[in-house]
Scaffold this active site. Structure first.
Site, short mmCIF file in Angstrom:
data_model
loop_
_atom_site.label_atom_id
_atom_site.label_comp_id
_atom_site.label_asym_id
_atom_site.label_seq_id
_atom_site.Cartn_x
_atom_site.Cartn_y
_atom_site.Cartn_z
CB SER A 107 -0.97 -0.04 1.20
OG SER A 107 -1.94 0.96 1.09
CG ASP A 161 -6.61 -2.32 -3.65
OD1 ASP A 161 -7.24 -1.56 -2.89
OD2 ASP A 161 -5.40 -2.55 -3.52
CG HIS A 193 -5.77 -2.15 0.15
ND1 HIS A 193 -5.00 -1.77 -0.91
CD2 HIS A 193 -5.23 -1.55 1.25
CE1 HIS A 193 -4.04 -0.97 -0.49
NE2 HIS A 193 -4.15 -0.84 0.83
#
Length: 215
Positions: A107, A161, A193
């Site tokens: 991320s 995601d 995610h």
């Protein structure tokens, strides 16, 4: 004798380094016997998207989901890049070959991975991005050293995601390729995610293959 390898793992916003240490448990192959891992934790900082609440983060986040056109905290990114570069410099000074250094992240940590590799003056073993993005605009292109463009990237991204959109991942990898960099992109249908074992297994095999090439 196994190689001296350094693997730096950069966590996502709101997370911590120690919470990700389980990743190294997968690396049981002999070549990783002397691998040194680092799982640093970002300092707490106020996040615009969270109304100024302070959480561990490498740089500010102004909006979620992150798209291919999201506004970035480039000043904060460049400050965080300096921290990563200092860690890489220390390992090289201690005798680790740049070709045996891998920067990885999830991320926001994945975004910092791309920025750190693009701006580092040497060719590293590789970078691995999980559900990340490129947090710098096209104006950065002139600052990217030739040696940095030779560092290979593996990019893994879930197609479902909803935090860092799949399109942001695709656009990021395309941007790196336009710079002449090698970026292998792997899409995972239905994945949100998160990181799953399938990605981590590929991550390990990819690093192993690149170690063999550098050897």
């Amino acid at each position: 004798m196994s190689l001296r390898i350094f693997i730096l793992w950069l966590h996502g916003s709101g997370d911590s380094g120690p919470a990700n240490e389980h990743v190294r448990e997968l690396f049981t192959s002999p070549e990783f016997e002397n691998a040194e891992w680092s799982f640093p934790t970002a300092p707490p900082m106020p996040i615009t998207r969270d109304g100024g609440a302070a959480i561990p983060a490498w740089f500010d986040i102004t909006e979620v989901p992150i798209t291919a056109k999201s506004t970035r905290d480039e000043k904060g990114v460049l400050k965080a890049v300096q921290v990563v570069h200092a860690m890489i410099d220390k390992e090289i000074a201690d005798g680790v070959s740049p070709g045996n250094i891998f920067i990885c992240g999830f991320s926001q940590g994945g975004a910092l991975t791309t920025a750190s590799i693009m701006l580092y003056p040497k060719t590293l073993g590789g970078g691995v991005v999980f559900s990340g993005s490129v947090p710098l605009g096209s104006s950065i292109e002139k600052q990217i050293p030739l040696e940095a463009r030779k560092t290979p990237i593996l990019w893994l991204h879930g197609m479902a995601d909803d935090i860092v959109l799949f399109e942001a991942g695709q656009a990021g990898c395309h941007f790196l390729e336009q710079l002449g960099m090698s970026c292998e992109f792997k899409a995972y249908p239905g994945l949100g995610h998160v990181i799953v074992d399938e990605e981590l297994e590929y991550f390990q095999s990819w690093i192993r293959n690149h170690l063999k090439k550098s050897a």
